[in-house]
Scaffold this active site. Structure first.
Site, PDB file in Angstrom:
ATOM      1  N   ASP A   1       0.813  -1.228   0.000  1.00 43.70           N
ATOM      2  CA  ASP A   1       0.000   0.000   0.000  1.00 43.70           C
ATOM      3  C   ASP A   1       0.840   1.268   0.000  1.00 43.70           C
ATOM      4  OD1 ASP A   1      -2.189  -1.709   0.134  1.00 43.70           O
ATOM      5  OD2 ASP A   1      -2.199  -1.668   2.327  1.00 43.70           O
TER       6      ASP A   1
ATOM      7  N   LYS B   1       1.842   2.083  -5.118  1.00 39.17           N
ATOM      8  CA  LYS B   1       2.397   1.525  -6.359  1.00 39.17           C
ATOM      9  C   LYS B   1       1.487   1.799  -7.550  1.00 39.17           C
ATOM     10  CE  LYS B   1       2.409  -2.518  -4.323  1.00 39.17           C
ATOM     11  NZ  LYS B   1       2.101  -2.124  -2.942  1.00 39.17           N
TER      12      LYS B   1
ATOM     13  N   GLY C   1      -4.530  -4.317  -3.747  1.00 41.15           N
ATOM     14  CA  GLY C   1      -5.508  -3.285  -4.091  1.00 41.15           C
ATOM     15  C   GLY C   1      -4.704  -2.065  -4.500  1.00 41.15           C
ATOM     16  N   HIS C   2      -4.661  -1.773  -5.783  1.00 37.80           N
ATOM     17  CA  HIS C   2      -3.844  -0.665  -6.290  1.00 37.80           C
ATOM     18  C   HIS C   2      -4.766   0.465  -6.739  1.00 37.80           C
ATOM     19  CE1 HIS C   2      -0.243  -3.556  -7.171  1.00 37.80           C
ATOM     20  NE2 HIS C   2      -0.619  -3.553  -5.910  1.00 37.80           N
TER      21      HIS C   2
ATOM     22  N   GLN D   1       1.957  -6.161  -3.117  1.00 35.65           N
ATOM     23  CA  GLN D   1       2.390  -6.244  -1.717  1.00 35.65           C
ATOM     24  C   GLN D   1       3.683  -5.416  -1.526  1.00 35.65           C
ATOM     25  OE1 GLN D   1       1.409  -9.661  -3.214  1.00 35.65           O
ATOM     26  NE2 GLN D   1      -0.491  -8.650  -2.756  1.00 35.65           N
TER      27      GLN D   1
HETATM   28  P1  GDP Z   1      -0.730   0.253  -3.539  1.00 36.19           P
HETATM   29  O1  GDP Z   1      -1.314  -1.022  -3.063  1.00 36.19           O
HETATM   30  O2  GDP Z   1       0.736   0.343  -3.288  1.00 36.19           O
HETATM   31  O3  GDP Z   1      -1.073   0.583  -4.966  1.00 36.19           O
HETATM   32  O4  GDP Z   1      -1.381   1.399  -2.637  1.00 36.19           O
HETATM   33  P2  GDP Z   1      -2.939   1.536  -2.236  1.00 36.19           P
HETATM   34  O5  GDP Z   1      -3.694   2.009  -3.409  1.00 36.19           O
HETATM   35  O6  GDP Z   1      -3.414   0.315  -1.554  1.00 36.19           O
HETATM   36  O7  GDP Z   1      -2.851   2.624  -1.100  1.00 36.19           O
HETATM   37  C1  GDP Z   1      -2.320   3.894  -1.330  1.00 36.19           C
HETATM   38  C2  GDP Z   1      -3.407   4.928  -0.986  1.00 36.19           C
HETATM   39  O8  GDP Z   1      -2.826   6.207  -0.907  1.00 36.19           O
HETATM   40  C3  GDP Z   1      -4.464   5.036  -2.074  1.00 36.19           C
HETATM   41  O9  GDP Z   1      -5.663   5.417  -1.485  1.00 36.19           O
HETATM   42  C4  GDP Z   1      -3.934   6.155  -2.965  1.00 36.19           C
HETATM   43  O10 GDP Z   1      -4.959   6.831  -3.665  1.00 36.19           O
HETATM   44  C5  GDP Z   1      -3.323   7.046  -1.940  1.00 36.19           C
HETATM   45  N1  GDP Z   1      -2.136   7.824  -2.375  1.00 36.19           N
HETATM   46  C6  GDP Z   1      -1.159   7.479  -3.243  1.00 36.19           C
HETATM   47  N2  GDP Z   1      -0.202   8.438  -3.263  1.00 36.19           N
HETATM   48  C7  GDP Z   1      -0.599   9.391  -2.380  1.00 36.19           C
HETATM   49  C8  GDP Z   1      -0.036  10.602  -1.930  1.00 36.19           C
HETATM   50  O11 GDP Z   1       1.049  11.026  -2.324  1.00 36.19           O
HETATM   51  N3  GDP Z   1      -0.732  11.328  -0.986  1.00 36.19           N
HETATM   52  C9  GDP Z   1      -1.931  10.886  -0.503  1.00 36.19           C
HETATM   53  N4  GDP Z   1      -2.543  11.635   0.404  1.00 36.19           N
HETATM   54  N5  GDP Z   1      -2.497   9.739  -0.912  1.00 36.19           N
HETATM   55  C10 GDP Z   1      -1.822   8.991  -1.818  1.00 36.19           C
HETATM   56  P1  IMO Z   2      -0.891  -4.252  -2.210  1.00 42.39           P
HETATM   57  O1  IMO Z   2      -0.421  -4.816  -3.514  1.00 42.39           O
HETATM   58  C1  IMO Z   2      -0.980  -4.628   2.116  1.00 42.39           C
HETATM   59  C2  IMO Z   2      -1.072  -8.672   3.756  1.00 42.39           C
HETATM   60  C3  IMO Z   2      -2.331  -9.104   4.473  1.00 42.39           C
HETATM   61  C4  IMO Z   2      -1.745 -10.064   5.480  1.00 42.39           C
HETATM   62  C5  IMO Z   2      -0.631 -10.741   4.708  1.00 42.39           C
HETATM   63  C6  IMO Z   2      -1.019 -12.070   4.078  1.00 42.39           C
HETATM   64  O2  IMO Z   2      -2.184  -3.553  -2.274  1.00 42.39           O
HETATM   65  O3  IMO Z   2       0.193  -3.459  -1.566  1.00 42.39           O
HETATM   66  P2  IMO Z   2      -2.591 -12.808   2.086  1.00 42.39           P
HETATM   67  O4  IMO Z   2      -3.934 -12.326   1.657  1.00 42.39           O
HETATM   68  O5  IMO Z   2      -1.525 -12.592   1.076  1.00 42.39           O
HETATM   69  O6  IMO Z   2      -2.635 -14.199   2.618  1.00 42.39           O
HETATM   70  O7  IMO Z   2      -2.238 -11.896   3.365  1.00 42.39           O
HETATM   71  O8  IMO Z   2      -0.269  -9.824   3.686  1.00 42.39           O
HETATM   72  N1  IMO Z   2      -1.280  -8.187   2.385  1.00 42.39           N
HETATM   73  C7  IMO Z   2      -1.198  -6.901   2.036  1.00 42.39           C
HETATM   74  N2  IMO Z   2      -1.018  -5.795   2.784  1.00 42.39           N
HETATM   75  N3  IMO Z   2      -1.080  -4.526   0.781  1.00 42.39           N
HETATM   76  C8  IMO Z   2      -1.229  -5.624   0.012  1.00 42.39           C
HETATM   77  O9  IMO Z   2      -1.190  -5.575  -1.329  1.00 42.39           O
HETATM   78  C9  IMO Z   2      -1.341  -6.882   0.638  1.00 42.39           C
HETATM   79  N4  IMO Z   2      -1.536  -8.131   0.206  1.00 42.39           N
HETATM   80  C10 IMO Z   2      -1.488  -8.924   1.277  1.00 42.39           C
HETATM   81  O10 IMO Z   2      -2.970  -8.009   5.080  1.00 42.39           O
HETATM   82  O11 IMO Z   2      -1.166  -9.360   6.549  1.00 42.39           O
HETATM   83 MG    MG Z   3      -2.852  -1.688  -1.809  1.00 47.24          MG
END
Ligand code: GDP
Ligand code: IMO
Ligand code: MG
Length: 434
Positions: free
Chosen positions: A17, A20, A44-45, A234
């Site tokens: 998270d 990416k 979840g991207h 991840q």
């Molecule tokens: P990922 O799994 O690495 O793609 O990240 P996620 O989408 O799960 O979580 C990142 C969260 O931060 C999302 O809600 C994005 O919209 C948000 N986000 C990404 N870059 C920034 C930033 O620079 N500032 C803020 N406030 N939010 C951001």
């Molecule tokens: P993105 O790509 C954050 C965490 C779960 C749990 C552990 C194992 O959005 O960054 P699993 O479902 O793989 O058996 O869970 O890994 N986890 C993540 N945490 N971002 C993710 O993906 C994750 N994918 C799995 O919360 O602790």
């Molecule tokens: Mg994510």
């Protein structure tokens, strides 16, 4: 001799998270192919542009750029039901999706019974549960390694249904042997049979997509000199080998995973782009040395909107952990760092950074394996906050001096340059350093 192009790898440096999805979307205009190499719909991207927000789970984050082909590599595990929903949520017409999206025939399928198994295994762990997203990731990779998994390529074979039923039988027997009945669990609040039906509907849709020999496709693209970005899911600290085992995911999230997850020789890797947040978050269980179980953690969660993009769970929040970041740069050979969510710290007068750990009476700068979390204490250094809004800033040089000093401090600690700063979730809230 023409040796073709190299594949850049973009991945998470923390516990996932890191942002990416946003960064892949921002960089996609520079690439002709974006390829996911591991993980599944546990990811979840999030992407934001034109006042819209999209959350991708399986589809690579280059999908909204018409010039970009998006490959789901052999290292990914796919749930057709989740995928079919994702198709709709992209709001892209089906023929456009079919044009831009490719699936490796060697990618494994997540069966509905993998999800039941995930739930049963977590339930049995009780207090020691991993905090899995319960998407069936662990059991699907287990079957892959046990050589009993089903792959997308199997869809084209006549005996697919038979293989499916045989594998499901084994899963249901395992669930029974654990003292559960498969009626003990629902999937997404649906009885098993209802979810299974949706899964087969999804499979039908998946079979209409372009299924290719991913490794041949990508190596031909390299030979043709195409620009390719491998997208990780991840984060490094959730890697099956190097994360805080057993509180990890079931794939290699590090740069080496791009080789096995796409069929790339190590010599074909180019730049390694490491994404990290200006602080840290973690979803699920496991050690988190710089975690803030106080008002500051709560504030980070609130301002940063730190709730899981896949499960909606509140993310645990803490200060930036530099020894962990340095460890991640070592494992990945990170050549460029991208910092995200700096805006979340805008209102903080003082910011802390973890620069080491106190462990068994000594100061150390690495995470020892198998340590008891309560035996390890972070060593923190205080840094001045910038206390201003970053909205009107258009270049790296205009950033407040305290934020520039924070970035320099990070660079000096990990010895990798920070070349991009993300100041908000939207595409345009991105500053590239000259
Ligand atoms: P990922 O799994 O690495 O793609 O990240 P996620 O989408 O799960 O979580 C990142 C969260 O931060 C999302 O809600 C994005 O919209 C948000 N986000 C990404 N870059 C920034 C930033 O620079 N500032 C803020 N406030 N939010 C951001
Ligand atoms: P993105 O790509 C954050 C965490 C779960 C749990 C552990 C194992 O959005 O960054 P699993 O479902 O793989 O058996 O869970 O890994 N986890 C993540 N945490 N971002 C993710 O993906 C994750 N994918 C799995 O919360 O602790
Ligand atoms: Mg994510």
């Amino acid at each position: 001799m023409n040796t073709g192009s190299k594949v850049d790898v973009l991945l998470g440096m923390q516990w996932g998270d890191e942002g990416k999805g946003k960064i892949v979307d921002v960089l996609s205009p520079e690439y002709q192919i974006v390829a996911r190499f591991q993980g599944g719909p546990n990811a979840g991207h999030t992407l934001e542009f034109d006042n819209k927000k999209f959350v991708l789970h399986t589809i690579p984050s280059g999908i909204f750029h018409p010039q970009c082909m998006n490959l789901v590599g052999n290292g990914v595990v796919i749930d057709p039901c989740i995928l079919a929903r994702e198709f709709i949520k992209t709001e892209l017409p089906a023929d456009e999706l079919r044009k831009r999206l490719l699936f490796s025939a060697k990618a494994h399928l997540i069966l509905p019974s993998h999800r039941l198994l995930d739930a049963a295994l977590e339930a049995r762990k009780g207090e020691g549960k991993i905090g899995s997203t319960l998407k069936g990731i662990g059991p699907a990779y287990t079957d892959k390694v046990a050589r009993s998994g089903l792959r997308i390529g199997d869809l084209l074979q006549d005996n697919f249904r038979h293989k499916y039923l045989e594998l499901q039988k084994v899963h249901l027997q395992t669930i029974h042997s654990m003292g559960y009945s498969f009626a003990d669990f629902t999937i997404e609040n649906l009885p098993y049979a209802d979810y299974e039906k949706l899964w087969f509907d999804g499979l039908e849709q998946l079979s209409t997509m372009k299924i290719v020999e991913g490794e041949l496709y990508i190596n031909q693209a390299i030979a043709d000199g195409k620009k390719i970005l491998a997208e990780g899911a991840q984060g490094t600290l959730l890697d099956i080998d190097f994360g805080s085992y057993p509180f990890v995911t079931s794939s290699n999230t590090i740069a080496a995973g791009a080789c096995t997850g796409l069929g790339l020789a190590p010599s074909k890797l180019g730049e390694v782009l490491g994404i990290f947040k200006a602080y840290c978050t973690r979803v699920g269980s496991g050690p988190f040395p710089s975690e803030l179980l106080n008002d500051i953690g709560e504030t980070l969660r609130k301002i940063g909107n730190e709730f899981g993009a896949t499960t909606g769970r509140p993310r645990r929040c803490g200060w930036l952990d530099l020894p962990a970041l340095k460890y991640a740069t070592m494992l990945n050979g990170t050549t460029q760092l991208f910092i995200t969510k700096v805006d979340v710290l805008n209102t903080f007068s003082r910011i802390n950074v973890c620069i080491g750990y106190r462990y068994k009476g000594k100061e150390i700068s690495y995470l020892p394996s198998g340590y008891a979390p309560e035996a390890l204490e972070p060593v923190l250094q205080e840094i001045d906050g910038w206390q201003c809004d970053l909205e009107a800033i258009n270049s790296f040089d205009e950033l407040p001096s305290q934020l520039q000093a924070y970035i320099r401090f990070i660079e000096e600690y990990v010895n990798v340059p920070v070349v991009l700063v993300s100041t908000g979730p939207n595409r345009h809230q991105t500053l590239v350093r000259n």
